[in-house]
Scaffold this motif. Structure first.
Motif, PDB file in Angstrom:
ATOM      1  N   ALA A 283       0.834  -1.210   0.000  1.00 54.33           N
ATOM      2  CA  ALA A 283       0.000   0.000   0.000  1.00 54.33           C
ATOM      3  C   ALA A 283       0.866   1.256   0.000  1.00 54.33           C
ATOM      4  O   ALA A 283       0.610   2.209  -0.756  1.00 54.33           O
ATOM      5  CB  ALA A 283      -0.930  -0.010   1.211  1.00 54.33           C
ATOM      6  N   GLY A 284       1.902   1.277   0.852  1.00 50.21           N
ATOM      7  CA  GLY A 284       2.786   2.432   0.878  1.00 50.21           C
ATOM      8  C   GLY A 284       3.508   2.640  -0.434  1.00 50.21           C
ATOM      9  O   GLY A 284       3.708   3.778  -0.888  1.00 50.21           O
ATOM     10  N   LEU A 285       3.886   1.544  -1.070  1.00 51.89           N
ATOM     11  CA  LEU A 285       4.568   1.614  -2.360  1.00 51.89           C
ATOM     12  C   LEU A 285       3.682   2.235  -3.433  1.00 51.89           C
ATOM     13  O   LEU A 285       4.113   3.107  -4.196  1.00 51.89           O
ATOM     14  CB  LEU A 285       4.987   0.197  -2.770  1.00 51.89           C
ATOM     15  N   GLY A 428      10.768   0.871  -2.040  1.00 55.64           N
ATOM     16  CA  GLY A 428      10.322   1.006  -3.419  1.00 55.64           C
ATOM     17  C   GLY A 428      11.031   2.088  -4.199  1.00 55.64           C
ATOM     18  O   GLY A 428      11.010   2.076  -5.445  1.00 55.64           O
ATOM     19  N   ALA A 429      11.672   3.021  -3.510  1.00 57.34           N
ATOM     20  CA  ALA A 429      12.304   4.150  -4.189  1.00 57.34           C
ATOM     21  C   ALA A 429      13.368   3.714  -5.203  1.00 57.34           C
ATOM     22  O   ALA A 429      13.322   4.139  -6.364  1.00 57.34           O
ATOM     23  CB  ALA A 429      12.890   5.116  -3.160  1.00 57.34           C
ATOM     24  N   PRO A 430      14.342   2.874  -4.836  1.00 49.99           N
ATOM     25  CA  PRO A 430      15.362   2.490  -5.834  1.00 49.99           C
ATOM     26  C   PRO A 430      14.785   1.677  -6.984  1.00 49.99           C
ATOM     27  O   PRO A 430      15.232   1.816  -8.131  1.00 49.99           O
ATOM     28  CB  PRO A 430      16.367   1.672  -5.013  1.00 49.99           C
ATOM     29  N   LEU A 431      13.775   0.841  -6.719  1.00 48.44           N
ATOM     30  CA  LEU A 431      13.168   0.051  -7.790  1.00 48.44           C
ATOM     31  C   LEU A 431      12.420   0.941  -8.774  1.00 48.44           C
ATOM     32  O   LEU A 431      12.521   0.765  -9.993  1.00 48.44           O
ATOM     33  CB  LEU A 431      12.216  -0.993  -7.195  1.00 48.44           C
ATOM     34  N   ALA A 432      11.664   1.915  -8.236  1.00 46.93           N
ATOM     35  CA  ALA A 432      10.930   2.829  -9.113  1.00 46.93           C
ATOM     36  C   ALA A 432      11.889   3.710  -9.903  1.00 46.93           C
ATOM     37  O   ALA A 432      11.651   4.016 -11.082  1.00 46.93           O
ATOM     38  CB  ALA A 432       9.973   3.692  -8.283  1.00 46.93           C
ATOM     39  N   ALA A 433      12.987   4.141  -9.272  1.00 50.18           N
ATOM     40  CA  ALA A 433      13.955   4.977  -9.979  1.00 50.18           C
ATOM     41  C   ALA A 433      14.666   4.199 -11.088  1.00 50.18           C
ATOM     42  O   ALA A 433      15.013   4.751 -12.132  1.00 50.18           O
ATOM     43  CB  ALA A 433      14.985   5.520  -8.984  1.00 50.18           C
ATOM     44  N   ASN A 438       7.535  -0.796 -13.901  1.00 48.21           N
ATOM     45  CA  ASN A 438       7.937  -2.190 -13.734  1.00 48.21           C
ATOM     46  C   ASN A 438       8.647  -2.405 -12.401  1.00 48.21           C
ATOM     47  O   ASN A 438       8.563  -3.479 -11.803  1.00 48.21           O
ATOM     48  CB  ASN A 438       8.847  -2.628 -14.883  1.00 48.21           C
ATOM     49  N   GLY A 439       9.358  -1.397 -11.925  1.00 50.46           N
ATOM     50  CA  GLY A 439       9.978  -1.480 -10.614  1.00 50.46           C
ATOM     51  C   GLY A 439       8.948  -1.519  -9.501  1.00 50.46           C
ATOM     52  O   GLY A 439       9.107  -2.256  -8.514  1.00 50.46           O
ATOM     53  N   VAL A 440       7.873  -0.734  -9.643  1.00 51.39           N
ATOM     54  CA  VAL A 440       6.792  -0.753  -8.656  1.00 51.39           C
ATOM     55  C   VAL A 440       6.125  -2.125  -8.637  1.00 51.39           C
ATOM     56  O   VAL A 440       5.839  -2.683  -7.568  1.00 51.39           O
ATOM     57  CB  VAL A 440       5.761   0.354  -8.974  1.00 51.39           C
ATOM     58  N   ILE A 441       5.896  -2.680  -9.829  1.00 52.04           N
ATOM     59  CA  ILE A 441       5.276  -4.006  -9.919  1.00 52.04           C
ATOM     60  C   ILE A 441       6.199  -5.067  -9.318  1.00 52.04           C
ATOM     61  O   ILE A 441       5.758  -5.966  -8.584  1.00 52.04           O
ATOM     62  CB  ILE A 441       4.935  -4.336 -11.384  1.00 52.04           C
ATOM     63  N   ALA A 442       7.486  -4.987  -9.609  1.00 52.10           N
ATOM     64  CA  ALA A 442       8.443  -5.950  -9.059  1.00 52.10           C
ATOM     65  C   ALA A 442       8.510  -5.848  -7.538  1.00 52.10           C
ATOM     66  O   ALA A 442       8.571  -6.868  -6.835  1.00 52.10           O
ATOM     67  CB  ALA A 442       9.822  -5.710  -9.674  1.00 52.10           C
ATOM     68  N   GLY A 443       8.510  -4.624  -7.010  1.00 47.02           N
ATOM     69  CA  GLY A 443       8.517  -4.448  -5.567  1.00 47.02           C
ATOM     70  C   GLY A 443       7.273  -5.032  -4.919  1.00 47.02           C
ATOM     71  O   GLY A 443       7.337  -5.645  -3.847  1.00 47.02           O
ATOM     72  N   THR A 444       6.126  -4.855  -5.576  1.00 50.33           N
ATOM     73  CA  THR A 444       4.879  -5.426  -5.064  1.00 50.33           C
ATOM     74  C   THR A 444       4.956  -6.946  -5.008  1.00 50.33           C
ATOM     75  O   THR A 444       4.587  -7.568  -4.007  1.00 50.33           O
ATOM     76  CB  THR A 444       3.703  -5.001  -5.967  1.00 50.33           C
ATOM     77  N   ALA A 445       5.444  -7.555  -6.095  1.00 47.23           N
ATOM     78  CA  ALA A 445       5.555  -9.012  -6.138  1.00 47.23           C
ATOM     79  C   ALA A 445       6.527  -9.520  -5.080  1.00 47.23           C
ATOM     80  O   ALA A 445       6.287 -10.557  -4.439  1.00 47.23           O
ATOM     81  CB  ALA A 445       6.001  -9.444  -7.531  1.00 47.23           C
TER      82      ALA A 445
END
Length: 474
Positions: A283-285, A428-433, A438-445
């Protein structure tokens, strides 16, 4: 029977039962108590909805107000004010839950609503950053004072009842939270556009409107109810001596440590709390990096979702997601008695992973339109599935809570929510950057997979319970 158990709680501290008494029919009193419990649950759920809407509306209006004060604050200050609110709620949650076990639910609930109203008024009366921070801190304190006692109250009302009945109540609480947050977002924007700074006065009135609903909660301490003379259910918590005398003030810190240890000694609580933090990280992500990627000013040719949603379109998509989530939570509630709480949590986490697969297809620029349309349908179904986690987790937490620690135990909800928001925002910050959406989706998974791994094996002694719980005395 549940009605008999509720009757004992409703009767107040003067009621006593013998050890081992599992309850029995008590005639017309049971009917009155059952009606009182239903009214109390309705009041608690309605109060939760009003409080969540008022808090959400105040946060949105404050953001819009700060935007008109460039000489006072900017983007960094907006984040600071939001962080102050969340941090204060997080710090207040556990003490508030513990105090509600000792003083009763009503004083904390009413006091928290009044604190929220005071904070809202202060936000509308000042343009000074320090005073805005103070107002937001008071509001966070108000939320921290209300949520754990409110959930403790709902747990009191459903104690000894069936898993399905408890699931319906907890599903109503989670659905009310989602509806309040969504409705408050719209309300805050509308009121700010119509009334300007005076909008905060209307939000204070909303907080005050919750007081009559919350005043239905009992004013006595749940741990002192239904205790036979000479026995003390609070002895485990270290709050009283065996003869019922209160411990001296110097012994209270040890009581708090003992209470915290007691909560996590319950089988499965550590696993449940860990998985809950990870799921709240999702949720925070999405509330930070996900929304940013969806509304990015520059679209990405390689990722379909980046920069595609703005303004009313984004609001409509979020509203559609919230409607599906609320519907899913309400559907799952009555099913908990059949499926079992731990199983539903695992199924819900599987729904999150299914949603990630659907989002990856939607986000793929190479995907044909028919594939993307099918993925949208799968995503909608997955939202209905993943909505079962919070009702199941709340029901399991309430079922395993000691009567002397229910408020303190239910405070773990707010702690998991706050810690999860921090985990999702920071991790989530480094993945989104690096990979954008796709980084947000990967972090969620990743977060969902870790939570599923934590709950892969139910600890011994915590198997899903159904009818057997109905006869357990609170």
């Amino acid at each position: 029977p549940p009605a008999a158990l509720v009757a004992r709680v409703a009767a107040g501290p003067t009621t006593s039962t013998a050890a081992g008494d599992s309850g029995g029919a008590i005639g017309p009193t049971a009917t009155v108590a059952a009606a009182s419990a239903a009214a109390g649950a309705a009041g608690g759920l309605a109060g939760n909805l009003v409080l969540r809407a008022a808090a959400s509306a105040t946060g949105v209006a404050l953001t819009l107000r700060v935007a008109t004060l460039p000489e006072v604050a900017g983007a960094a200050e907006v984040g600071l004010l939001a962080g102050i609110y969340s941090a204060t709620e997080l710090l207040a949650a556990i003490p508030a839950g513990g105090l509600s076990d000792r003083w009763g639910r009503r004083p904390l609930l009413v006091g928290g609503a009044l604190a929220g109203a005071m904070g809202a008024l202060l936000l509308g009366l000042t343009g000074s950053l320090p005073l805005l921070a103070l107002g937001r801190a008071i509001q966070g304190l108000g939320t921290g004072l209300t949520i754990p006692p409110l959930l403790g109250w709902l747990a009191d009302l459903t104690a000894g009842g069936s898993v399905g009945a408890r699931g319906r109540v907890m599903a109503g609480a989670e659905a009310g939270t989602a509806a309040g947050l969504l409705g408050g977002t719209v309300l805050g924007s509308v009121l700010w556009g119509v009334a300007g700074a005076a909008a905060f006065a209307y939000m204070a009135i909303a907080y005050l409107a919750a007081v009559p609903l919350l005043a239905r909660a009992p004013s006595f301490a749940p741990a002192r109810v239904a205790v036979a003379p000479g026995r003390q259910t609070g002895a485990k918590s270290g709050r009283f001596t065996r003869d019922g005398r209160r411990l001296p003030l110097a012994a209270q810190p040890a009581r708090w440590r003992a209470s915290a240890r007691h909560i996590f000694e319950a089988r499965g609580t550590t696993r449940l709390f860990t998985a809950w933090v990870l799921l709240n990280g999702v949720a925070g992500l999405w509330l930070t990096h996900g929304v940013y990627q969806l509304s990015a000013p520059v679209p990405d040719a390689q990722q379909f979702l980046v920069g595609r949603l703005h303004g009313q379109t984004l609001s409509a998509v979020l509203a559609g997601w919230a409607a599906l989530f609320i519907a899913g939570a309400l559907v799952w509630g009555p099913l908990l008695g059949r499926a079992g709480t731990w199983r539903v949590m695992r199924i819900a986490l599987g729904g999150v992973l299914l949603a990630c697969a659907a989002l990856w297809l939607i986000n793929a620029s190479w995907a044909p339109s028919w594939v993307r349309a099918a993925a949208v349908a799968v995503f909608g179904a997955s939202v209905l599935v993943e909505a079962g986690f919070a009702p199941a987790a709340l029901a399991q937490l309430a079922a395993g809570a000691d009567p002397a620690h229910r408020g303190l135990t239910m405070g773990l909800y707010s702690v998991a929510l706050g810690l999860g928001a921090l985990v999702g925002t920071w991790a989530g910050a480094p993945l989104a950057a690096l990979w954008a959406m796709n980084g947000v989706i990967a972090g969620t998974a990743l977060l969902a997979a870790l939570a599923l791994l934590v709950l892969a094996r139910v600890p011994a002694g915590t198997a899903d319970t159904r009818a057997g719980e109905a006869t357990r005395a609170p």
